[in-house]
Design an enzyme around this catalytic site. Sequence first.
Site, PDB file in Angstrom:
ATOM      1  N   GLY A  88       0.828  -1.206   0.000  1.00 30.90           N
ATOM      2  CA  GLY A  88       0.000   0.000   0.000  1.00 30.90           C
ATOM      3  C   GLY A  88       0.862   1.254   0.000  1.00 30.90           C
ATOM      4  N   GLY A 102       2.927   5.084   7.024  1.00 25.65           N
ATOM      5  CA  GLY A 102       1.808   5.375   7.919  1.00 25.65           C
ATOM      6  C   GLY A 102       1.697   4.329   9.025  1.00 25.65           C
ATOM      7  N   GLU A 109       9.745  -2.252   4.257  1.00 22.49           N
ATOM      8  CA  GLU A 109       8.992  -2.127   2.997  1.00 22.49           C
ATOM      9  C   GLU A 109       9.900  -1.635   1.868  1.00 22.49           C
ATOM     10  OE1 GLU A 109       4.541  -1.022   4.697  1.00 22.49           O
ATOM     11  OE2 GLU A 109       5.961   0.588   4.341  1.00 22.49           O
TER      12      GLU A 109
HETATM   13  C1  5RP Z   1       2.838   1.083   6.337  1.00 21.15           C
HETATM   14  C2  5RP Z   1       2.523   1.625   4.988  1.00 21.15           C
HETATM   15  C3  5RP Z   1       1.179   1.327   4.435  1.00 21.15           C
HETATM   16  O1  5RP Z   1       1.322   0.641   3.239  1.00 21.15           O
HETATM   17  C4  5RP Z   1       0.456   2.620   4.234  1.00 21.15           C
HETATM   18  O2  5RP Z   1       0.383   3.293   5.499  1.00 21.15           O
HETATM   19  C5  5RP Z   1      -0.954   2.426   3.675  1.00 21.15           C
HETATM   20  O3  5RP Z   1      -1.759   1.779   4.620  1.00 21.15           O
HETATM   21  P1  5RP Z   1      -3.285   1.454   4.365  1.00 21.15           P
HETATM   22  O4  5RP Z   1      -3.351   0.459   3.254  1.00 21.15           O
HETATM   23  O5  5RP Z   1      -3.746   0.928   5.692  1.00 21.15           O
HETATM   24  O6  5RP Z   1      -3.979   2.739   3.993  1.00 21.15           O
HETATM   25  O7  5RP Z   1       3.308   2.274   4.351  1.00 21.15           O
HETATM   26  O8  5RP Z   1       4.088   1.512   6.782  1.00 21.15           O
END
Ligand code: 5RP
Length: 237
Positions: A88, A102, A109
């Site tokens: 994501g 986030g 990642e």
């Molecule tokens: C986690 C990330 C996630 O991929 C990003 O925050 C998106 O999250 P979501 O699919 O819950 O909106 O980078 O570190």
Amino acid sequence: MSNLQAEMKQAVALAAVEQIQNGMVVGLGSGSTAALMIQALGSKIASGQLKNVVGVPTSFQGEVLAGDLGIPLKSLNSVGQIDLAIDGADEVDPSFQLIKGGGACHVQEKLVATMAQRFVVVVDSTKIVERLNVDFLLPVEVLPGAWITVKKTLEELGSECVLRMGIRKAGPVVTDQGNLILDVRITGGIDDPVQLESKINNIPGVLENGLFVNLTDEVLVGEIIDGVAGVRSLPKA
Ligand code: 5RP
């Protein structure tokens, strides 16, 4: 999260899993959209639709979820290459530059996305922006012993920073690596994501920031059209 956003996330997660083929080593992203993708992958493996797929998780969250679903897992160190990574994002700009982190998972990642032959991003339509960091703060992972000095340096570069605090926990968010997160707003948003990524990572005490530059091969966007959730591949500017 609204019901419509949940539907968009589910649609895009299912579309991304269609790209996984037998025998692939797959990077498993983090966050709620990636979790739906991992669930869909688990179902395909359990039903025999996919065989000999190995996952490389990018977080504690992904490792536990994939493990519960019986998806065979390997660590980054034990795989020679990753065929496809699916993850994501918090913001996607027209050139496919991203803000991630986030969920405070951007260190692993970025490692997995960088190692992958192909990196596919799965987002709902709320994540598409013209300019990065106008709305979403840029996560920067810092060593606990250096957070105040890194914060001062980032502020001198023209940003506002806050230490990310835990929810239902007294004190800060602690990452899977045992570090802290500064959430950063550059005044006016980010002009040059490529330059800023290196500049922030050059500050002593910074482990990694959430700018993912020149890594993304495809962005799949979940959207609602006439009340129905669909998916499109975003054209790159
Ligand atoms: C986690 C990330 C996630 O991929 C990003 O925050 C998106 O999250 P979501 O699919 O819950 O909106 O980078 O570190």
